[in-house]
Structure formats: structure tokens, C-alpha cells
Motif scaffolding. Structure first.
Motif, short mmCIF file in Angstrom:
data_model
loop_
_atom_site.label_atom_id
_atom_site.label_comp_id
_atom_site.label_asym_id
_atom_site.label_seq_id
_atom_site.Cartn_x
_atom_site.Cartn_y
_atom_site.Cartn_z
N LYS A 48 34.36 14.70 -6.77
CA LYS A 48 33.69 13.86 -5.78
C LYS A 48 33.36 14.68 -4.53
O LYS A 48 32.28 14.56 -3.97
CB LYS A 48 34.55 12.67 -5.43
CG LYS A 48 33.95 11.75 -4.41
CD LYS A 48 34.31 10.33 -4.67
CE LYS A 48 33.61 9.40 -3.72
NZ LYS A 48 32.39 8.84 -4.26
N LEU A 49 34.32 15.50 -4.10
CA LEU A 49 34.10 16.31 -2.90
C LEU A 49 33.03 17.39 -3.13
O LEU A 49 32.37 17.80 -2.18
CB LEU A 49 35.41 16.94 -2.45
CG LEU A 49 36.45 15.97 -1.91
CD1 LEU A 49 37.77 16.67 -1.67
CD2 LEU A 49 35.96 15.30 -0.63
N ARG A 50 32.87 17.83 -4.37
CA ARG A 50 31.83 18.82 -4.69
C ARG A 50 30.46 18.18 -4.88
O ARG A 50 29.46 18.87 -4.92
CB ARG A 50 32.20 19.58 -5.96
CG ARG A 50 33.31 20.56 -5.79
CD ARG A 50 33.50 21.40 -7.05
NE ARG A 50 34.73 22.14 -6.97
CZ ARG A 50 35.86 21.80 -7.59
NH1 ARG A 50 35.90 20.75 -8.37
NH2 ARG A 50 36.94 22.52 -7.45
N GLY A 54 29.88 14.51 -1.02
CA GLY A 54 31.20 15.09 -0.75
C GLY A 54 31.58 15.07 0.71
O GLY A 54 32.73 14.76 1.05
N LEU A 58 34.80 13.11 2.21
CA LEU A 58 35.84 13.78 2.98
C LEU A 58 36.10 13.06 4.29
O LEU A 58 37.25 12.88 4.70
CB LEU A 58 35.47 15.25 3.23
CG LEU A 58 36.52 16.08 3.95
CD1 LEU A 58 37.83 16.10 3.19
CD2 LEU A 58 36.00 17.49 4.17
#
Length: 81
Positions: A48-50, A54, A58
Motif C-alpha cells: 500500500k505504501l509503495r 502511498g 502514510l
């Protein structure tokens, strides 16, 4: 103390603190200490962060974590009344 020993201690402390966060979030109990499930959950968060959202994810994760830390600190403080 040698530089590699200092770095090793810092890394050990970091890993202990991260493990503490896993426990504090209740993930150990929720997964019945299933390491594969925990790892899968972490991989999902990392993906998800990538992803394209993302940065927004965060921000949301950070906000939720800060609120939880603040709520915990408020619970630990004795009330004056």
C-alpha cells in the motif's frame, strides 16, 4: 566500545521496539502468534505504501499512531481532580 558493537546494539534496540509495537497493537493475540499472517499483513501495508496512494496512506497511518500514543499517555497521567 567498537563501532560495530554500537551499531549492533542500536539495531537490537530498534527490533525490540518494533516488536513491542506489534504486541501493543494486539497483533500477536489477533493472529494467534501466526508469523506468516503477521508477515503477510506487513507485506500488505508495504505494498500500500509503495502504491500510488502511498504518501496519503502514510499520513493516515502516522496520524492514527500519534493519536493512539497521545491517548495512551493521557491514560497514564494521573488526573488532578
Amino acid at each position: 566500545m567498537r563501532e560495530w558493537q554500537v551499531k549492533r546494539r542500536e539495531r537490537t534496540r530498534q527490533l525490540i521496539e518494533l516488536g513491542g509495537l506489534v504486541a501493543k497493537a494486539g497483533l500477536v493475540e489477533l493472529t494467534e502468534d501466526d508469523r506468516a499472517a503477521l508477515y503477510g499483513a506487513f507485506l500488505t501495508v508495504a505494498a500500500k505504501l509503495r502504491g500510488p496512494d502511498g504518501a496519503q496512506a502514510l499520513v493516515l497511518f502516522r496520524r492514527k499512531g500519534r493519536r493512539a500514543f497521545e491517548a495512551e499517555q493521557a491514560e497514564d497521567k494521573p488526573s488532578l481532580g
